[in-house]
Design an enzyme around this catalytic site. Structure first.
Site, PDB file in Angstrom:
ATOM      1  N   PRO A 100      58.658  42.871  -0.891  1.00 45.58           N
ATOM      2  CA  PRO A 100      57.675  42.556  -1.627  1.00 45.58           C
ATOM      3  C   PRO A 100      56.227  43.062  -0.821  1.00 45.58           C
ATOM      4  O   PRO A 100      56.394  42.893   0.357  1.00 45.58           O
ATOM      5  CB  PRO A 100      57.478  41.242  -2.105  1.00 45.58           C
ATOM      6  CG  PRO A 100      58.498  40.429  -1.260  1.00 45.58           C
ATOM      7  CD  PRO A 100      59.473  41.544  -0.800  1.00 45.58           C
ATOM      8  N   GLY A 104      52.881  38.913   3.388  1.00 48.79           N
ATOM      9  CA  GLY A 104      53.063  38.591   4.768  1.00 48.79           C
ATOM     10  C   GLY A 104      54.388  38.714   5.210  1.00 48.79           C
ATOM     11  O   GLY A 104      54.976  38.228   6.317  1.00 48.79           O
ATOM     12  N   LEU A 105      55.206  39.718   4.536  1.00 48.87           N
ATOM     13  CA  LEU A 105      56.543  39.818   4.900  1.00 48.87           C
ATOM     14  C   LEU A 105      56.644  41.347   5.680  1.00 48.87           C
ATOM     15  O   LEU A 105      57.743  41.926   5.809  1.00 48.87           O
ATOM     16  CB  LEU A 105      57.802  39.825   3.931  1.00 48.87           C
ATOM     17  CG  LEU A 105      57.783  38.521   3.419  1.00 48.87           C
ATOM     18  CD1 LEU A 105      58.913  38.265   2.074  1.00 48.87           C
ATOM     19  CD2 LEU A 105      58.170  37.334   4.410  1.00 48.87           C
ATOM     20  N   GLY A 106      55.304  41.789   5.847  1.00 53.03           N
ATOM     21  CA  GLY A 106      55.382  43.193   6.664  1.00 53.03           C
ATOM     22  C   GLY A 106      55.534  44.393   6.164  1.00 53.03           C
ATOM     23  O   GLY A 106      56.133  45.165   6.747  1.00 53.03           O
ATOM     24  N   SER A 107      55.158  44.497   4.821  1.00 55.28           N
ATOM     25  CA  SER A 107      55.432  45.693   4.215  1.00 55.28           C
ATOM     26  C   SER A 107      54.772  46.819   4.571  1.00 55.28           C
ATOM     27  O   SER A 107      55.245  47.906   4.460  1.00 55.28           O
ATOM     28  CB  SER A 107      55.191  45.357   2.495  1.00 55.28           C
ATOM     29  OG  SER A 107      54.008  45.092   2.301  1.00 55.28           O
ATOM     30  N   ASP A 151      53.767  42.951  13.930  1.00 56.60           N
ATOM     31  CA  ASP A 151      54.435  43.357  13.024  1.00 56.60           C
ATOM     32  C   ASP A 151      55.061  44.630  13.218  1.00 56.60           C
ATOM     33  O   ASP A 151      56.319  45.118  13.004  1.00 56.60           O
ATOM     34  CB  ASP A 151      53.527  43.778  11.722  1.00 56.60           C
ATOM     35  CG  ASP A 151      53.207  42.311  11.000  1.00 56.60           C
ATOM     36  OD1 ASP A 151      53.355  41.194  11.511  1.00 56.60           O
ATOM     37  OD2 ASP A 151      52.598  42.551   9.985  1.00 56.60           O
TER      38      ASP A 151
HETATM   39  O1  PMV Z   1      50.528  41.018   7.824  1.00 53.59           O
HETATM   40  P1  PMV Z   1      50.965  39.579   8.055  1.00 53.59           P
HETATM   41  O2  PMV Z   1      50.322  38.680   6.807  1.00 53.59           O
HETATM   42  O3  PMV Z   1      52.264  39.180   8.429  1.00 53.59           O
HETATM   43  O4  PMV Z   1      49.937  38.883   9.198  1.00 53.59           O
HETATM   44  C1  PMV Z   1      50.285  39.431  10.632  1.00 53.59           C
HETATM   45  C2  PMV Z   1      50.238  38.331  11.506  1.00 53.59           C
HETATM   46  C3  PMV Z   1      48.665  38.014  12.074  1.00 53.59           C
HETATM   47  O5  PMV Z   1      48.860  37.289  13.180  1.00 53.59           O
HETATM   48  C4  PMV Z   1      48.270  37.213  11.007  1.00 53.59           C
HETATM   49  C5  PMV Z   1      47.801  39.372  12.506  1.00 53.59           C
HETATM   50  C6  PMV Z   1      48.532  40.183  13.736  1.00 53.59           C
HETATM   51  O6  PMV Z   1      48.051  41.188  13.572  1.00 53.59           O
HETATM   52  O7  PMV Z   1      49.189  39.520  14.543  1.00 53.59           O
END
Ligand code: PMV
Length: 322
Positions: A100, A104-107, A151
């Site tokens: 999805p 926040g799952l790295g899409s 990510d």
């Molecule tokens: O893209 P997300 O929602 O998985 O967030 C990435 C992780 C953060 O620590 C919030 C940002 C980063 O670049 O490390």
């Protein structure tokens, strides 16, 4: 010929946000994947179709594009491939998979890594993982502004990693206990990582005399969590997840919906629960034993529940010849 690549999604187990300012974090690849297929076209424009977003863009030979702006970050990826000395040929790319978007799952990192690796292979440019990580993170900079790189690292290398900004990730040997599952419960709220990261950095700067301690606790949690992961101590991991959630609350990235999800998971007997990723939306992760009641108990709060394993394979690419 046709090139097919695949990149995993990811969860940040510990240290999101704190990693942006150099603290240690822990992330793991999950088997919700983004796939990209690329095949030649006889003439320009090139076309990129996204099944997940149900949209497409057209790109001319000068890399001007027409169509949905949400896919414009892929132009940056094409430029990066071109800057390596490749003469870009017209192509049809399809992006598809079960990961999805914007939760926040790295899409974004996953689709960037899959697209880059497929386009590089399409041009016979055999890139190693270290270069693919750098290229993926260049695209992430365009999308999120100031990514730590976590990510990009976890979707490219795969596995479970300890990550510190600017350093090579270290693989962690994950020992899992039989009978426990890793649960990802997604809220109904999407978020913009770039905006959330920026507001946390602003808040931290304004109140650094207090925030420095919060950042130091986050570092300590990640260190202890790595040891717990390596000895398969899920009970300690659950406790660290709850403490980590408290820290994420204190830096203002939680909200009522995410707190409700975390509380509900804990009340169902799960070992700890916390936000994964930027927060203010997206998903909560947990380690649970008794799965039978979970999907039903969460159905009013969660748009989607994934029961998955950690440590998935990183980006893969294969070329099929006619
Ligand atoms: O893209 P997300 O929602 O998985 O967030 C990435 C992780 C953060 O620590 C919030 C940002 C980063 O670049 O490390």
């Amino acid at each position: 010929m046709k090139v097919i690549s695949s990149s995993p999604g990811k969860v940040i187990l510990f240290g999101e946000h704190f990693v942006v300012k150099g603290r240690l974090a822990v992330a793991s690849a999950v088997n919700l994947r983004t796939n990209v297929s690329i095949e030649p076209k006889t003439s320009w424009p090139s076309i990129i179709k996204s099944e997940q977003l149900n949209t497409f863009i057209e790109i001319d030979r000068n890399l001007n594009f027409k169509g949905d702006k949400r896919l414009s970050y892929l132009i940056k990826a094409i430029e990066l491939v071109k800057n390596r000395g490749n003469s870009i040929r017209p192509f049809l790319a399809k992006i598809y998979g079960e990961l999805p978007v914007a939760v926040g799952l790295g899409s974004s990192a996953s689709s960037s890594a899959a697209f880059l690796s497929a386009l590089l292979a399409f041009h016979n440019d055999n890139v190693g993982k270290d270069d693919l990580f750098i290229l993926t993170n260049e695209v992430e900079k365009l999308i999120h502004g100031k990514p730590s790189g976590i990510d990009s690292a976890v979707v490219v290398y795969g596995g479970t990693i300890a990550f510190r900004k600017g350093e090579k990730p270290r693989f962690i040997n994950l020992r899992w206990k039989k009978g426990y599952s890793f649960v990802i419960a997604c809220s109904r709220m999407k978020k913009s990582t770039g905006e959330v990261v920026k507001s946390v950095l602003d808040l931290a700067e304004r109140h650094w005399n207090i925030f420095k301690y919060i950042y130091d606790i986050a570092e300590e949690i990640s260190k202890r969590a790595i040891e717990a992961i390596e000895r398969g101590d899920l009970e300690s991991l659950g406790i660290y997840m709850n403490i980590a959630q408290g820290l994420l609350y204190s830096i203002n990235v939680s909200n009522l919906e995410l707190e409700k999800l975390a509380f509900l998971l804990r009340s169902l007997g799960c070992l700890g629960a916390k936000i994964t990723g930027a927060g203010r939306g997206g998903c909560v992760i947990s380690i649970c034993k008794d799965l039978d009641s979970i999907p039903n108990a969460l159905k009013n709060l969660s748009s989607k529940v994934f029961i998955t394993t950690l440590g998935a394979l990183g980006t893969t690419v294969k070329t099929l010849f006619d």
